[in-house]
Every structure is written in C-alpha cells, then in structure tokens.
Design an enzyme around this catalytic site. Structure first.
Site, PDB file in Angstrom:
ATOM      1  N   ASP A   1      -1.494   6.324  -5.097  1.00  0.00           N
ATOM      2  CA  ASP A   1      -1.177   7.745  -5.226  1.00  0.00           C
ATOM      3  C   ASP A   1       0.174   7.951  -5.903  1.00  0.00           C
ATOM      4  OD1 ASP A   1      -3.170   9.546  -4.260  1.00  0.00           O
ATOM      5  OD2 ASP A   1      -2.838   8.819  -2.231  1.00  0.00           O
ATOM      6  N   VAL A   2       1.171   7.220  -5.441  1.00  0.00           N
ATOM      7  CA  VAL A   2       2.522   7.403  -5.968  1.00  0.00           C
ATOM      8  C   VAL A   2       2.568   7.076  -7.461  1.00  0.00           C
ATOM      9  CG1 VAL A   2       4.894   6.548  -5.883  1.00  0.00           C
ATOM     10  CG2 VAL A   2       3.662   7.041  -3.755  1.00  0.00           C
TER      11      VAL A   2
END
Length: 402
Positions: A185-186
C-alpha cells in the site's frame, strides 16, 4: 497552480488543491505527502460509516482532553495529517453536487474505489474531466482498471502474495511471510504521488489533465527489483533466505554474545577488513571466499565458519570494531530504541502535533529534506467531519492557514 510568495513558508506545493476521495492506506499515504509539501487537501469521508475505515482500526487511539477515546486511531493518524475532513454522502444528489463543485477548482482528485465505482454517481474520470479539463484524476485499485482481475478486491496482504513478495520473505523452511507493515500500500501511494505530480506538470504546461491510475499489484511487482530481474534473467525461482541477501555474502543478521547485529559486506575489500577484525584473516585468502561470486557459491560453508566466532563477540564491541575499519554494520533496534535515538531527534523523524481541541498526536516525521521549501506540519490529523461547514462557504478551498 500558483505558489506565490508564500511557497517557501508553506511548501513547494503551496496553492495546489487536492480533493481526496481515498481511504485506508495507499491513497492517504499519497495525499499526506502532497499535504506535507504544502498542498491543500480536502479529505472526503462517508458520514454513513463514520469516515475512513482506519478510524476504527485500534487498539490505540488519542484521548480527548477529558480522557475519552476519540476517532483518531494511531493507524488513521499515520497518513492523515495536513488534511481537512469533510463529511459528504456521494450516494445522494446533494453529495454528488458538492464533489463536482470542489472538483471544478481542484488540481488533483484521487480515489480508490473499485474500478468504475464512481461512474454510477457521475463522478468518474470522463464526467469530471469534462467539467474541469485540466484536472489530474488519480485512481488506485487492487489490480488496475484493466485486465482479467480488474474487479477483484485489493488489500495489501493479497498484493504481497500475488506480486511474489511473500514467496521470497521468511525463513527458508518457514511459511511465506508478509512484511511487517503494509508496504505494498505504502509503495503504491508513493508511485501515485510521482505519477500525479508528473501529470500536474503537464497540465500546468498545456491545460490538459489526464487519468493517472496505479494498481497495488503492479506497484508490488515493480519493486521486486533485483529479485524480479534475477528471475527474468536466469529463469530460476528465487528462494526465501531469511535475512540473507541473494547477491551478496556475507550480508544479514548475526547472533552475537548478547544479541544480534547486522553485517553488510558489499565488496571484497570490506570482506578482508571484516575477517581481519574478527580474527579470521585466513578466510579472505581462501579461494572459496576471496571473491563475492565464490562466497555466493559457498555461502553455507562460510556461514559455518563465521557464525561461531561472531557469536562470541558482544554486540557493541563488534559494532565498534567494524565501524573503525569501515565495514557496514548496525544494530537491530526496537521502536523504543529507534525513537529515543539522537539520530531520530537530529533528523526530526518524530513530531508532535496538537489538534484544535487540544489533543496531542505523536507522529512520524516526513523524510524529505528540502533546503529552500521544506515540508510543513500545519494541521494535525482531523476529527471526522471537522471541516464540513466549509461546504457552505463561497470558496470551500479558501484556507488562510495554508
């Protein structure tokens, strides 16, 4: 976007207007980065669910001044500073009108609904770009807007699995292992940030916006980097090696007399200095170990010779010795050690922000250091709907404090 004279004081993106329809982690990571750099970010949250899902992802929350739990969970706060929270129900005609009004003056809109999810509300890229041709419209999804998996849901763990990361993470004989944080996600959020800023530059030069779309799985595959290209080059599947490196030996975590230490020998000269420092100079002249290709071929034999010796040396003694001879070495720290370190203090990687109600939020700082237009921390993570009254203003984007 017009930065004006305040750009140095408020960041290089001062004057940029970002309409944030994203939630959870990838999108908010992107919009927090833009906010830290000076953009005005209006975060749209669903009043029917109490806002961003992560507001309920405990167990750790900030308490208000009376000691009661707030909706500022640690998870939510990690990616939602420098934003204003506006509660809008986009399923209603009124809510859709609010979004169109905001988007008409926005430079960037970012969303992470399922592909096509906003089309049914008249808020998809085609509709929004027709009303604001210079709008940069960002979409984040699990598998992207095209392809056979387009409609499948996307979560960080699934991206780590599908994209191959878990197959190379963990101990050799253990189960496939995810990374300890939502790294897929990051990193997707980071790729989105790059794409949006590139598209914004094009829009400023030409007046033409565009659709920027990023998929969790695509981003995950992209940063398989050396291991991915190792496979494409050789056809051999990489294996889980725990903390060992696929291309460099010795490189990993080693048990010491009182803990663990990281040793990262990047070349043959460092290897010689390393073996001298630990009292095993003959290893650097052994034909099996004199070069990195040889050490790769005989990594297990080398480990059998190194590990017993390293295990007899206290951690700090070993670190000091290797630092003296310029061999890359470091500790394995717990988070209390990390945030108590003078390095974190010097680099301002832990910051405190106070909400308008007086709640103190302990946060991780932004790693970007810009000499002329540094990042700024202007707004603590917002309580749900704290800025909804902004919709009644003639100019909802007017934020004098920015």
């Amino acid at each position: 976007m017009t930065a004006g004279s305040k750009s140095a004081a408020h960041g290089p993106l001062h004057g940029m207007r970002v309409l944030d329809l994203s939630r959870i982690l990838a999108g908010p990571t992107c919009t927090q980065a833009l906010g830290d750099l000076g953009a005005t970010v209006l975060k749209i949250e669903n009043p029917g669910t109490g806002g961003d899902d992560t507001r309920q992802w405990g167990p750790h929350y900030v308490a208000d001044v009376a000691g009661a739990q707030t909706d500022l969970s640690a998870y939510f706060m990690s990616t939602n500073r420098n934003k204003h929270s506006i509660a809008v129900d986009i399923t209603t005609a009124e809510g859709q009108a609010h979004i169109r009004r905001l988007a008409a003056d926005a430079h960037i809109l970012i969303e992470n609904f399922k592909p096509g999810g906003l089309d049914k509300y008249g808020l998809g890229y085609a509709e929004m770009s027709a009303e604001n041709p210079s709008l940069v419209y960002g979409s984040i999804s699990g598998f992207g807007q095209t392809g056979p998996n387009r409609d499948k849901p996307g979560y960080d763990l699934m991206a780590q699995g599908y994209g191959g990361l878990m197959s190379i993470t963990g101990e050799p004989e253990g189960e496939p292992m995810k990374v300890g944080v939502g790294i897929a996600d990051v990193m997707c959020g980071m790729y989105a940030t790059i794409g949006l800023l590139a598209a914004l530059r094009h829009a400023e030069a030409t007046g033409q916006g565009q659709h920027v779309e990023v998929a969790l799985v695509d981003a995950q595959i992209a940063w398989m980097i050396n291991e991915g290209v190792n496979y494409l080059t050789s056809g051999a599947l990489p294996q889980r090696r725990g903390n060992r490196h696929p291309n460099i030996v010795p490189y990993g975590v080693y048990a010491t007399a009182d803990g663990h230490v990281i040793i990262a020998v990047g070349n043959d000269g460092q290897f010689k200095r390393f073996t001298d420092a630990i009292g095993l100079p003959a290893l650097a002249n052994d034909p099996r170990f004199a070069t990195n290709p040889g050490r790769l071929e005989h990594r297990d034999a080398l480990a059998d010779l190194l590990e017993p010796t390293v295990a007899q040396i206290p951690t700090q003694t070993l670190i000091s010795a290797l630092e003296t001879c310029k061999v890359p070495v470091g500790p394995v720290q717990t988070l209390d050690q990390v945030f108590a370190s003078d390095q974190v203090a010097a680099r301002e990687m832990q910051i405190d922000m106070t909400t308008p109600a007086g709640e103190v939020c302990h946060l991780i700082g932004n790693p970007l250091k810009l000499s002329q237009t540094p990042v700024t921390y202007r707004h603590a993570p917002p309580r749900f709907g704290a800025d909804t009254t902004r919709l009644e203003a003639d100019n909802p984007w007017d934020t004098p404090s920015e």
